[in-house]
Motif scaffolding. Structure first.
Motif, PDB file in Angstrom:
ATOM      1  N   PHE A 185       3.448  -1.196  13.712  1.00  0.00           N
ATOM      2  CA  PHE A 185       2.423  -1.712  12.952  1.00  0.00           C
ATOM      3  C   PHE A 185       1.987  -0.692  11.513  1.00  0.00           C
ATOM      4  O   PHE A 185       1.083  -0.862  11.237  1.00  0.00           O
ATOM      5  CB  PHE A 185       1.392  -2.641  14.032  1.00  0.00           C
ATOM      6  N   ALA A 186       2.038   0.018  13.083  1.00  0.00           N
ATOM      7  CA  ALA A 186       1.292   2.027  11.978  1.00  0.00           C
ATOM      8  C   ALA A 186       1.769   1.870  10.720  1.00  0.00           C
ATOM      9  O   ALA A 186       0.962   2.369   9.702  1.00  0.00           O
ATOM     10  CB  ALA A 186       1.810   2.604  13.226  1.00  0.00           C
ATOM     11  N   ARG A 187       3.043   1.968  10.862  1.00  0.00           N
ATOM     12  CA  ARG A 187       4.465   1.769   9.403  1.00  0.00           C
ATOM     13  C   ARG A 187       2.889   1.123   8.719  1.00  0.00           C
ATOM     14  O   ARG A 187       2.888   1.207   6.836  1.00  0.00           O
ATOM     15  CB  ARG A 187       5.573   1.466   9.703  1.00  0.00           C
ATOM     16  N   GLU A 188       2.888   0.151   8.714  1.00  0.00           N
ATOM     17  CA  GLU A 188       2.343  -0.961   7.180  1.00  0.00           C
ATOM     18  C   GLU A 188       0.934  -0.695   6.853  1.00  0.00           C
ATOM     19  O   GLU A 188       0.636  -1.048   6.167  1.00  0.00           O
ATOM     20  CB  GLU A 188       2.868  -2.847   8.512  1.00  0.00           C
ATOM     21  N   LEU A 189      -0.108  -1.183   8.360  1.00  0.00           N
ATOM     22  CA  LEU A 189      -1.172   0.042   7.914  1.00  0.00           C
ATOM     23  C   LEU A 189      -1.144   1.003   7.590  1.00  0.00           C
ATOM     24  O   LEU A 189      -2.550   1.569   6.146  1.00  0.00           O
ATOM     25  CB  LEU A 189      -2.229  -0.171   9.381  1.00  0.00           C
ATOM     26  N   ALA A 190      -0.785   2.507   7.648  1.00  0.00           N
ATOM     27  CA  ALA A 190       0.028   3.677   6.830  1.00  0.00           C
ATOM     28  C   ALA A 190      -0.359   3.449   5.293  1.00  0.00           C
ATOM     29  O   ALA A 190      -0.832   4.031   4.812  1.00  0.00           O
ATOM     30  CB  ALA A 190       0.253   4.392   7.670  1.00  0.00           C
ATOM     31  N   LYS A 191       1.157   2.468   5.174  1.00  0.00           N
ATOM     32  CA  LYS A 191       0.781   2.433   3.644  1.00  0.00           C
ATOM     33  C   LYS A 191       0.309   1.325   3.108  1.00  0.00           C
ATOM     34  O   LYS A 191      -0.722   1.948   1.908  1.00  0.00           O
ATOM     35  CB  LYS A 191       2.246   1.774   3.624  1.00  0.00           C
ATOM     36  N   ALA A 192      -0.341   0.435   3.107  1.00  0.00           N
ATOM     37  CA  ALA A 192      -1.196   0.035   3.038  1.00  0.00           C
ATOM     38  C   ALA A 192      -2.766   0.759   2.305  1.00  0.00           C
ATOM     39  O   ALA A 192      -3.710   0.192   1.624  1.00  0.00           O
ATOM     40  CB  ALA A 192      -2.007  -1.769   4.024  1.00  0.00           C
ATOM     41  N   LEU A 193      -3.428   1.469   3.840  1.00  0.00           N
ATOM     42  CA  LEU A 193      -4.274   2.521   3.169  1.00  0.00           C
ATOM     43  C   LEU A 193      -3.754   3.824   2.810  1.00  0.00           C
ATOM     44  O   LEU A 193      -5.055   4.225   1.815  1.00  0.00           O
ATOM     45  CB  LEU A 193      -4.617   2.682   4.689  1.00  0.00           C
ATOM     46  N   ARG A 194      -2.805   3.827   1.997  1.00  0.00           N
ATOM     47  CA  ARG A 194      -2.418   5.113   0.830  1.00  0.00           C
ATOM     48  C   ARG A 194      -2.108   4.043   0.011  1.00  0.00           C
ATOM     49  O   ARG A 194      -3.199   5.182  -0.799  1.00  0.00           O
ATOM     50  CB  ARG A 194      -0.533   5.908   1.351  1.00  0.00           C
ATOM     51  N   ALA A 195      -2.200   2.560  -0.547  1.00  0.00           N
ATOM     52  CA  ALA A 195      -2.538   2.195  -1.320  1.00  0.00           C
ATOM     53  C   ALA A 195      -3.899   2.375  -1.843  1.00  0.00           C
ATOM     54  O   ALA A 195      -3.991   2.508  -3.224  1.00  0.00           O
ATOM     55  CB  ALA A 195      -1.689   0.856  -1.273  1.00  0.00           C
ATOM     56  N   ARG A 196      -4.481   1.945  -0.605  1.00  0.00           N
ATOM     57  CA  ARG A 196      -5.930   1.519  -0.753  1.00  0.00           C
ATOM     58  C   ARG A 196      -6.729   2.719  -1.460  1.00  0.00           C
ATOM     59  O   ARG A 196      -7.550   2.970  -2.122  1.00  0.00           O
ATOM     60  CB  ARG A 196      -6.672   1.570   0.622  1.00  0.00           C
ATOM     61  N   ASP A 197      -6.458   3.836  -0.550  1.00  0.00           N
ATOM     62  CA  ASP A 197      -6.898   5.349  -1.331  1.00  0.00           C
ATOM     63  C   ASP A 197      -6.641   5.875  -2.863  1.00  0.00           C
ATOM     64  O   ASP A 197      -7.966   6.293  -3.497  1.00  0.00           O
ATOM     65  CB  ASP A 197      -5.963   6.270  -0.415  1.00  0.00           C
ATOM     66  N   ASN A 198      -5.136   5.509  -3.251  1.00  0.00           N
ATOM     67  CA  ASN A 198      -4.675   5.521  -4.510  1.00  0.00           C
ATOM     68  C   ASN A 198      -5.534   4.708  -5.943  1.00  0.00           C
ATOM     69  O   ASN A 198      -5.770   5.426  -6.379  1.00  0.00           O
ATOM     70  CB  ASN A 198      -3.346   5.019  -4.403  1.00  0.00           C
ATOM     71  N   ASP A 199      -5.673   3.656  -5.016  1.00  0.00           N
ATOM     72  CA  ASP A 199      -6.555   2.716  -5.999  1.00  0.00           C
ATOM     73  C   ASP A 199      -8.224   3.235  -5.828  1.00  0.00           C
ATOM     74  O   ASP A 199      -8.987   3.480  -7.337  1.00  0.00           O
ATOM     75  CB  ASP A 199      -6.991   1.372  -5.765  1.00  0.00           C
ATOM     76  N   TRP A 200      -8.653   3.925  -5.299  1.00  0.00           N
ATOM     77  CA  TRP A 200      -9.918   3.925  -5.543  1.00  0.00           C
ATOM     78  C   TRP A 200      -9.933   5.344  -6.232  1.00  0.00           C
ATOM     79  O   TRP A 200     -11.193   5.942  -6.536  1.00  0.00           O
ATOM     80  CB  TRP A 200     -10.262   4.779  -3.543  1.00  0.00           C
ATOM     81  N   VAL A 201      -8.714   6.302  -6.451  1.00  0.00           N
ATOM     82  CA  VAL A 201      -8.781   7.490  -7.089  1.00  0.00           C
ATOM     83  C   VAL A 201      -9.129   7.365  -8.491  1.00  0.00           C
ATOM     84  O   VAL A 201      -8.559   5.996  -9.216  1.00  0.00           O
ATOM     85  CB  VAL A 201      -7.237   8.450  -6.953  1.00  0.00           C
TER      86      VAL A 201
END
Length: 354
Positions: free
Chosen positions: A338-354
């Motif tokens: 589950f941590a991997r799933e969350l980390a991938k989603a939050l990384r994508a979210r961070d990239n969307d904000w860049v």
């Protein structure tokens, strides 16, 4: 992998008494860390690194998802935690000497709510045992993620002597901790939450700050980041008092929140202890995170904890003002990856904000 866990493995685990299942999982994770080559193999698959490390209070976190205190009480399997995709782990709560905690049963599942209730009572092997475990299994300087040490007072220690328990844990573990969290918010050690009050708070935090600075000066390095973990059951004026002290003493951050003694309407059990996981604690902890962020104008870093069981609920904590999140109950219900799933989603979210 998530469906295999939720449809096959979790039903088998949930046939066991909750603490027995936890002990089986602990043994498996400890074994995983000892098998040559196994953790590196899992790490290649699971570890999600942000394009830029998340830098907070002087530390680099490979991603925004951490394991909350309470799962690895003695610092025995942090290497496996990293291999399963986490960006940091918080071990403990540890006390100066080992103690058995409260009588069993003391951990209860409520799957219909996605929740747990626990009244563990800081069961742990003691600070020296944690020191030896970290030195042997996941030593500082050879880590791929930060490890925080969550410290508390012994059950038998009166409140007016509590400061020495926290200082003792700090002194024992300073050489292996990347940061420290001061736990004064567990509902399962009688009287502990009174340390959040004006009568005790400043004395405790000043003593730890001064000890931290003295230790750093002696060794010629920067002081450890010091964080405070608070309860979700505090009123906003009570939170204001805590924030005033944290800012005045230049503490590194706050973890919001611990478990709650409140219960959702119609909750089907009168078992005492702290409630974690589910919608009820998710809403309250997010409210506290956002209040702290607004009250401090974003000047105090926040680690958001409580009810995170999806990328959406993790993102909610970040939107409210948190910089990192931690999970515990969500890991129990959603499985080891589950941590991997969350980390991938939050990384994508961070990239969307860049």
């Amino acid at each position: 992998m998530a469906s295999i866990y939720e449809n096959i493995i979790r039903p088998l685990l949930f046939r066991m008494e909750p603490e027995q299942a936890h002990d089986r999982g602990r043994t498996l994770l400890m074994t995983m860390g000892k098998v040559p080559g196994l953790c590196p193999m899992y790490r290649r698959y699971n570890q999600v690194r942000s394009d830029k490390p998340v830098r907070l209070f002087g530390l680099d976190f490979p991603n925004r998802v951490g394991l909350a205190a309470g799962m690895d009480k003695d610092g025995e399997f942090a290497r496996a935690v990293e291999a399963l995709g986490f960006g940091h782990a918080e071990v403990g709560t540890v006390t100066p000497q080992g103690q058995p905690g409260n009588p069993r049963p003391r951990l209860f599942r409520f799957p219909q709510y996605g929740s747990l209730v626990n009244r563990m009572g800081f069961n742990n092997k003691g600070a020296e045992a944690m020191l030896h475990s970290l030195e042997k299994s996941y030593p500082k300087g050879k880590r791929g993620m930060p490890v925080g040490v969550n410290i508390g007072k012994a059950k038998a220690t009166p409140l007016d002597k509590a400061v020495e328990d926290y200082l003792s844990c700090f002194r024992t573990l300073a050489d292996q901790a990347d940061y420290f969290t001061i736990n004064i918010s567990s509902p399962n050690t009688q009287g502990l939450r009174e340390l959040q009050s004006k009568a005790y708070l400043r004395e405790l935090l000043v003593a730890l700050r001064d000890e931290n600075k003295a230790h750093a000066k002696k060794l010629g390095h920067e002081p450890h980041p010091l964080l405070l973990k608070i309860a979700p059951d505090l009123s906003f004026p009570e939170i204001d008092l805590i924030l005033e002290v944290l800012l005045d003493l230049e503490y590194s951050g706050v973890i919001a929140t611990n478990t709650t003694i409140a219960r959702p309407e119609g909750f089907p059990s009168s078992e005492t202890g702290g409630l974690s996981g589910g919608e009820f604690i998710r809403r309250r902890s997010t409210e506290v995170v956002n209040y702290i962020y607004r009250a401090t104008s974003g000047k105090l870093p926040i680690v958001g904890v409580g009810g995170i069981d999806s990328p959406e609920s993790a993102g909610e904590k970040l939107d409210a003002g948190a910089s990192l999140v931690q999970i515990y109950t969500g890991w129990v219900y959603r499985g080891p990856f589950f941590a991997r799933e969350l980390a991938k989603a939050l990384r994508a979210r961070d990239n969307d904000w860049v």
